[in-house]
Design an enzyme around this catalytic site. Structure first.
Site, mmCIF file in Angstrom:
data_model
loop_
_atom_site.group_PDB
_atom_site.id
_atom_site.type_symbol
_atom_site.label_atom_id
_atom_site.label_comp_id
_atom_site.label_asym_id
_atom_site.label_seq_id
_atom_site.Cartn_x
_atom_site.Cartn_y
_atom_site.Cartn_z
ATOM 1 C CG PHE A 184 -13.578 -4.795 -5.602
ATOM 2 C CD1 PHE A 184 -14.521 -5.222 -6.524
ATOM 3 C CD2 PHE A 184 -13.555 -3.453 -5.241
ATOM 4 C CE1 PHE A 184 -15.436 -4.330 -7.070
ATOM 5 C CE2 PHE A 184 -14.467 -2.554 -5.783
ATOM 6 C CZ PHE A 184 -15.408 -2.997 -6.696
ATOM 7 C CG ASP A 190 -6.736 -0.705 -4.460
ATOM 8 O OD1 ASP A 190 -7.097 0.223 -3.712
ATOM 9 O OD2 ASP A 190 -7.489 -1.223 -5.311
ATOM 10 C CE LYS A 230 -14.071 2.472 -1.706
ATOM 11 N NZ LYS A 230 -15.295 2.727 -2.445
#
Length: 416
Positions: free
Chosen positions: A144, A230, A259
């Site tokens: 993801f 990532d 984030k």
């Protein structure tokens, strides 16, 4: 224009006027402080999602908010048509913080991943001499990285891809945690990058075998391929290390962050790499109106400094041990909760049910009714990612709630 509304009114408004691209838990949050959030009626909940690990420093951390307020009074946005006095300082700070030569500030995590793809492809053409338009980026199953059309072209999640094609070429998807498949894929001379999460968060907190990341790094060096890590969810102390890749001593060629680097205040993301990679990008080839704005620069520095000053790496590691220890005790006496896995404060509890069952969802609704909010992923997996400032007393109270709810569910299912 904004008025105080009830939880029911807020949900009805979103349902009527908003795109139905999420299925939220039935709780409406109005205020947050530290590890707690409050609904419109003033009910308090432990937050065990942390906005998908964006609020590692806790909700509305006063240092981050104060830095944000002070900068907002002076200058928020210039675009990159001009220099601003904060961006260069922030770039220097994050480069030294994570150990790279260059930083590219963007906004969302998906935007950072899109940027990484562009940089790696151009590097492949200019530095590896891959023929034009033939560059390949290797990804892994269950990944993801975001929801843009380019990113989902490498997804194996049918929900993310169905009816959204045609898809972008140039990706090869292989099995996760399979070194033989990885070596074979990277041997293709047209491969420019390996794009991977060190722990697959959205998939259900899947950890690779010990040594997988280290060996992946070695294979990337062997085949002259950029290791694109990532760490948008796993980075910034979430897993009990500053980066999840630190657990294996891996320093990726390219680090992708988002984030928590803003402490959950504004969208900020980063791509970090060394000069030999980043310098392939020239003026006019990539950009973002908001990317690198002075507000983001100030907030990022303060949010990352809070991680160090408050020793949140150490607390994440210690509280993760407490959580998994308590949940393992639950697994040993429960037939409903069958497995706990994770690192630091990125953990998942697997429910003995099928992915299309509502049991995990119903458990999360019951957790909410008992003062703790979490969210299932892939049907039967509940992800638990509280703010990293949580104390041991609070953690044990939360584990009590989780244990009580799960055992009550199990008892009710037996009676049925």
């Amino acid at each position: 224009m904004m008025q105080k509304v009830s939880s029911q009114q807020a949900m009805e408004l979103e349902n009527e006027y908003g795109c139905h691209n999420y299925h939220p838990l039935p709780v409406v949050l109005e205020r947050g402080e530290g590890v707690f959030v409050y609904d419109c009626e003033g009910e308090r909940y432990y937050d065990f999602l942390s906005a998908y690990s964006a609020v590692n420093q806790g909700h509305c951390h006063p240092r981050i908010i104060n830095a944000m307020i002070e900068q907002t009074k002076k200058l928020t946005l210039t675009s990159r048509a001009f220099y601003n006095d904060k961006l260069g300082q922030a770039e220097k700070y994050v480069c030294e913080y994570f150990g790279y030569d260059k930083a590219l500030f963007m906004n969302s995590g998906a935007e950072a991943n899109e940027s990484a793809i562009k940089i790696v492809r151009k590097w492949g053409y200019l530095k590896k001499n891959i023929p034009d338009n033939e560059a390949v980026i290797v990804a892994v199953e269950r990944n993801f990285h975001g929801r843009t059309t380019t990113i989902i072209s490498a997804s194996t999640d049918e929900q993310a891809t169905k009816n959204f094609g045609p898809f972008m070429p140039g990706f090869q998807v292989i099995a996760y945690d399979d070194l033989a498949a990885l070596d074979e894929a990277l041997a293709n001379p047209n491969v420019a990058g390996l794009w991977i999460e060190p722990i697959q968060g959205e998939a259900g907190v899947y950890l690779p075998q010990d040594g997988y990341l280290k060996k992946a790094q070695e294979l990337c060096k062997k085949h002259n391929v950029i290791l694109m890590m990532d760490e948008i969810q796993t980075g910034v102390a979430r897993t009990g290390a500053m980066l999840a890749s630190d657990h294996e001593g891996v320093h990726p060629d390219m680090l992708i962050l988002g984030k928590a680097i803003s402490g959950g205040t504004i969208p900020v993301s980063l791509v970090l790499c060394n000069d030999d990679i980043m310098d392939v990008i020239h003026p006019g080839e990539h950009g973002s109106t908001y990317g690198g704005n002075p507000l983001a620069a100030v907030v990022t520095v303060e949010a990352l400094q809070v991680i160090k000053d408050e020793k949140l790496v150490e607390n994440s590691n210690a509280m993760g041990e407490v959580f998994r220890g308590r949940m393992q005790q639950l697994v040993e006496k429960s037939k409903l909760a069958t497995l706990v896995r994770g690192k630091g404060l990125m953990n998942a509890l697997v429910i003995n049910d099928t992915e299309d069952s509502s049991t995990a969802w119903d458990i999360c609704v019951s957790l909410k009714e008992n003062g703790l909010i979490a969210k299932p992923t892939h049907g039967n997996i509940i992800r638990f990612t509280p703010p990293l400032i949580i104390t041991e007393e609070q953690m044990n109270e939360c584990c009590d709630i989780i244990e009580r709810v799960v055992l009550e569910f199990e008892s009710a299912m037996v009676e049925e």
